[in-house]
Design an enzyme around this catalytic site. Structure first.
Site, short mmCIF file in Angstrom:
data_model
loop_
_atom_site.label_atom_id
_atom_site.label_comp_id
_atom_site.label_asym_id
_atom_site.label_seq_id
_atom_site.Cartn_x
_atom_site.Cartn_y
_atom_site.Cartn_z
N ARG A 23 78.18 101.91 -41.77
CA ARG A 23 78.77 101.12 -40.52
C ARG A 23 77.64 101.24 -39.72
NH1 ARG A 23 83.07 105.17 -38.69
NH2 ARG A 23 81.46 106.56 -39.58
N GLU A 28 74.62 111.47 -29.91
CA GLU A 28 74.90 111.91 -28.54
C GLU A 28 73.41 111.69 -27.70
OE1 GLU A 28 77.36 115.79 -27.45
OE2 GLU A 28 75.29 116.35 -27.72
N ASP A 48 71.64 106.59 -12.70
CA ASP A 48 71.10 105.67 -13.81
C ASP A 48 70.58 104.47 -13.41
OD1 ASP A 48 71.89 108.02 -15.46
OD2 ASP A 48 73.26 106.82 -16.52
N ASN A 49 69.35 104.07 -13.78
CA ASN A 49 68.61 102.84 -13.64
C ASN A 49 68.32 102.12 -14.83
OD1 ASN A 49 68.61 103.43 -10.92
ND2 ASN A 49 67.00 104.86 -11.28
N ARG A 59 54.75 99.37 -15.33
CA ARG A 59 55.56 99.84 -14.32
C ARG A 59 55.02 101.11 -14.05
NH1 ARG A 59 60.14 96.80 -13.18
NH2 ARG A 59 60.61 95.31 -14.56
N HIS A 62 54.86 105.88 -10.62
CA HIS A 62 55.47 106.03 -9.44
C HIS A 62 56.20 107.63 -9.32
CE1 HIS A 62 56.44 101.78 -9.97
NE2 HIS A 62 55.31 101.92 -9.47
N LYS A 72 63.28 112.96 -14.29
CA LYS A 72 63.85 111.58 -15.03
C LYS A 72 63.89 112.10 -16.53
CE LYS A 72 61.45 108.67 -11.99
NZ LYS A 72 60.09 107.58 -11.96
N HIS A 119 55.17 108.97 -13.04
CA HIS A 119 55.63 108.13 -14.36
C HIS A 119 55.47 106.76 -14.07
CE1 HIS A 119 59.21 106.46 -16.47
NE2 HIS A 119 58.46 107.30 -17.39
N TYR A 132 66.44 104.91 -17.25
CA TYR A 132 66.12 106.24 -16.45
C TYR A 132 67.34 106.78 -15.96
CZ TYR A 132 62.54 102.69 -14.89
OH TYR A 132 61.47 101.81 -14.82
N GLU A 143 58.49 107.50 -1.53
CA GLU A 143 57.81 106.79 -2.52
C GLU A 143 56.30 107.50 -2.66
OE1 GLU A 143 57.83 102.60 -2.41
OE2 GLU A 143 59.78 102.54 -3.13
N LYS A 169 53.39 95.12 -5.69
CA LYS A 169 53.23 96.71 -5.31
C LYS A 169 52.58 97.50 -5.86
CE LYS A 169 56.70 100.43 -5.04
NZ LYS A 169 57.96 100.54 -5.09
N ASP A 170 52.33 97.28 -7.08
CA ASP A 170 51.52 98.03 -8.13
C ASP A 170 50.17 97.75 -8.25
OD1 ASP A 170 53.62 99.74 -8.70
OD2 ASP A 170 54.05 98.85 -10.76
#
Length: 181
Positions: A23, A28, A48-49, A59, A62, A72, A119, A132, A143, A169-170
């Site tokens: 199936r 978990e 949660d993101n 990315r 940060h 995280k 990260h 995340y 930040e 920004k980065d």
């Protein structure tokens, strides 16, 4: 659930136990009690993101500083990324060191990045959906960032530098040596 230590103090790779049959599969994704028993770390997450990115997007790096610092628990729900943590805790024996792990929908691994770490991730597939779990709420004023291609860190993002796609920004972040974490 299996926990694997990494070369960075307090960072862990989490491998779920997967039950498969004709199936499909079941596993978990997170269990706070098991997580705390196996790592000794706080497993209470409050936010949660999800992000979606295309091949070549990078990315990071940060972090949230001070009382707004975040641990995280990250995973890749679709596609494949190279996920990186950098120890920015000045009193840590692994300060200034980085570790990376490939996370994918296929391998279903998760990576625990504790408070005090930078990260980031690079996208290695056509697209990737990244998850995340954070143990503290985001605060813009807290930040912190380090430029992705810092020569002192010398991170191998598993992408040619000329194809890396960054947010505005980065593009112009301080170097590791310019920071006081």
């Amino acid at each position: 659930m299996k926990i694997k230590e990494t070369p960075l103090k307090d960072c862990y790779i989490i491998e779920p136990t997967i039950f498969e049959d004709e199936r499909g599969y079941f596993y978990e994704k997170f269990n706070e009690k098991k997580f705390e028993e196996l790592t000794g770390m706080n497993g209470h997450f409050v936010q949660d993101n999800i992000s979606k990115s295309s091949y070549g997007v990078l990315r990071g790096l940060h972090l949230q500083k001070g009382e707004h610092a975040q641990a995280k628990l990250v995973s890749c729900l679709e596609g494949k990324v190279f996920d990186v943590a950098v120890d920015l805790r000045p009193d840590s024996p692994t300060y200034g060191k980085w570790f990376g792990v490939e996370l994918s929908a296929e391998n279903k691994l998760q990576f625990y990045v504790p408070r005090g770490f930078g990260h980031g991730f690079s996208v290695l597939s056509d697209t990737a959906i990244f998850s995340y779990k954070c143990d503290n709420f985001y605060n813009k004023e807290a930040e912190g960032s380090v430029i992705w291609n810092d020569p002192d860190l010398d991170i191998d993002w598993k992408l040619p530098h000329d194809i890396v796609i960054l947010s505005e920004k980065d593009r112009d972040l301080p170097s590791f040596s310019e920071h006081n974490f």
